[in-house]
Enzyme design. Structure first.
Site, PDB file in Angstrom:
ATOM      1  N   THR A 418       0.848  -1.188   0.000  1.00 59.93           N
ATOM      2  CA  THR A 418       0.000   0.000   0.000  1.00 59.93           C
ATOM      3  C   THR A 418       0.879   1.232   0.000  1.00 59.93           C
ATOM      4  OG1 THR A 418      -1.755   1.186   1.181  1.00 59.93           O
ATOM      5  CG2 THR A 418      -0.188  -0.028   2.527  1.00 59.93           C
ATOM      6  N   HIS A 470       2.583 -11.603  14.131  1.00 59.41           N
ATOM      7  CA  HIS A 470       3.641 -12.156  14.983  1.00 59.41           C
ATOM      8  C   HIS A 470       3.360 -13.609  15.373  1.00 59.41           C
ATOM      9  CE1 HIS A 470       7.289 -11.864  17.017  1.00 59.41           C
ATOM     10  NE2 HIS A 470       7.071 -10.855  17.847  1.00 59.41           N
TER      11      HIS A 470
END
Length: 499
Positions: A418, A470
């Site tokens: 993006t 994560h």
């Protein structure tokens, strides 16, 4: 008997929610006529009839969640009701499409025929009811315009499917409808057609525009005391749309008021506007991403000197040969693909207690539109040339703004890029596009003082931000990935040599 089943909805989509049924049991349908709307987490899609006949049974109700290939309905094969009615006129022939009841034998007068909101295009899922040209009791001919609908693209008129009398108006002006919504009921064949005096029930407002205003633009005009004679209508037959009125309002703010002594009604200080379906989907998916992933962001900066020099050196020759401009995004796509091959965790996703490693590199490119952010996907981007990437991105941007991107083009990506820099962003923390495990955020390029070989120099620098899940990507892997992207951009020859 023909079964209507849930079609394939994209690589990563396994279920959908049944939205609105556009037909009901007993209705006659034609081949390819839309039957029901299915909603996925990305877009809405209409499922059409695969055979002509009568809709005998609906097995999936509105609001049900259905999986791929699930049976939605059953159609009894046969000729359409309208053709049977023409050939024998019998009362037991299937009722014409949109008929809400079956008349008595030999009696077609008084038959109740529904007028429904039509489909306005693949990407148009709703419209606002504008101006009613008729009122209850008015007589109409076939193809007489009875009401206007306003979509985000244009204003369209809905015509009478039969001659008769307006028996009921179900949707008031200003309400929002979806394709297939019943707008009005016509009593077929009852009464003689009236002359052109049957006009909208609403009293015309005191404006200088020859064409009447629909509720949406009328509200803008009245609340801001606009003179409609100075507004150019872009709608059908020159009608003024809400967008035209808003544009005129912005233009008037830049000019001094012609009569400063006169009091001006500024209107309400707040306005409640219904979220578009795309905006609702964006909001839901972004919240799901935050609630699901263990999201973390790592940052770095990149010296864009090498890429900018390369681009400036070859941009004219590149455009002449490939008929497309050489931008920065193609370099980033290539750099990302190269880094993903080294750090496969970033190109993977979690499915329950399993990790799915992707051996293909389908890069989603976030494209901003007036209605919200969409993310079309470059398939096998690692195998594409810079020219192919630039052409695809240009095409995505153009079709994203016109709303013509397909559902398949926005599904199945393995990683997303993006670019907030085109809007002036210096730094941001992009949100993951689930179920992907990584997203790269680009930002604006600005000249900054940096140290190179113990010398302070001015270089075009860009901050990079990589958000990652994560749960699957460790800090070491995320940082290494971003460093590789930085190295590939600062020394593009690494990409050619596969280093």
């Amino acid at each position: 008997m023909t079964e209507i089943r849930v079609p394939t909805l994209g690589e990563s989509v396994t279920e959908a929610t049944v939205g609105q049924w556009l037909k009901k049991e007993g209705d006659t349908v034609a081949v390819d006529e839309p039957l029901v709307e299915l909603e996925t987490d990305k877009v809405s899609v209409n499922v059409s009839a695969t055979a002509a006949g009568v809709l005998k049974k609906i097995t999936a109700k509105e609001g049900d969640t259905v999986e791929l290939d699930a049976v939605l309905a059953e159609i009894e094969d046969g000729a359409t009701g309208s053709s049977k009615e023409k050939s024998n006129g019998k009362a037991d022939a299937p009722a014409p499409a949109k008929a809400s009841s079956t008349p008595a034998a030999g009696d077609s007068a008084g038959e109740q025929v529904e007028v429904v909101a039509p489909s306005s295009g693949e990407s148009v899922t709703e419209a606002d009811v504008g101006e009613w040209m008729v009122k209850v009791g008015d007589s109409v001919n076939v193809d007489d315009a009875i009401v206007s609908l306003e979509t985000d693209k244009a204003a369209v008129d809905v015509s009478a499917p039969v001659s008769g009398t307006i028996a009921e108006i179900r949707i008031e002006a200003g309400e929002t409808v979806t394709p297939g919504t019943v707008l009005a009921i016509i009593a077929k064949g009852a009464g003689a057609p009236k002359p052109t005096e049957s006009k909208p029930t609403a009293e015309p407002k005191s404006t200088t525009s020859a064409a009447p205003l629909s509720p949406a633009p009328r509200r803008v005009v009245e609340e801001n005391n606009l003179n409609t004679s100075g507004i150019s209508g872009t709608g059908k037959d020159g009608r003024i749309t809400k967008g035209d009125a808003l544009a005129a309002l912005e233009s008037s703010k830049a000019k001094p008021s012609p009569s400063p002594s006169a009091p001006r009604d500024l209107g309400p200080r707040e306005e409640r506007v219904k979220m578009s379906r795309l905006r609702q989907t964006i909001a839901r998916r972004l919240k799901e991403s935050q609630d699901t992933a263990a999201m973390l962001t790592t940052f770095n900066d990149v010296d864009m000197t090498a890429v900018m020099d390369l681009r400036n050196q070859y941009k004219d020759l590149f455009q002449k040969k490939h008929d497309v401009k050489l931008g920065f995004m193609s370099f980033f796509v290539k750099a990302v693909c190269h880094a993903l091959k080294e750090i496969p965790d970033v190109n993977a996703e979690i499915d329950g207690t399993d990790i799915i490693y992707k051996n293909h590199y389908d890069i989603g490119i976030a494209v901003g539109t007036e209605k919200g952010l969409v993310v079309p996907v470059l398939r096998d981007a690692d195998q594409m040339s810079l020219a192919e990437i630039e052409k695809s991105i240009a095409d995505f941007g153009k079709r994203g703004r016109t709303g013509s991107l397909t559902m398949e083009e926005m599904q199945g990506g393995t990683f997303t890029i993006t670019n907030g820099g085109i809007y002036g962003s210096m730094m941001s923390t992009p949100i993951l596009n689930m179920p992907q495990s990584g997203i790269l955020g680009m930002h604006r390029i600005e000249k900054r003082a940096v140290v190179v070989d113990d010398q302070i120099v001015i270089r075009p620098m860009m901050y990079l931000a990589m958000s990652y899940d994560h749960r699957i990507v460790d800090g070491k892997g995320a940082v290494t990935f971003l460093v590789r992207v930085k190295e590939n951009l600062e020394d593009p020859q690494r990409l050619l040599l596969d280093l």
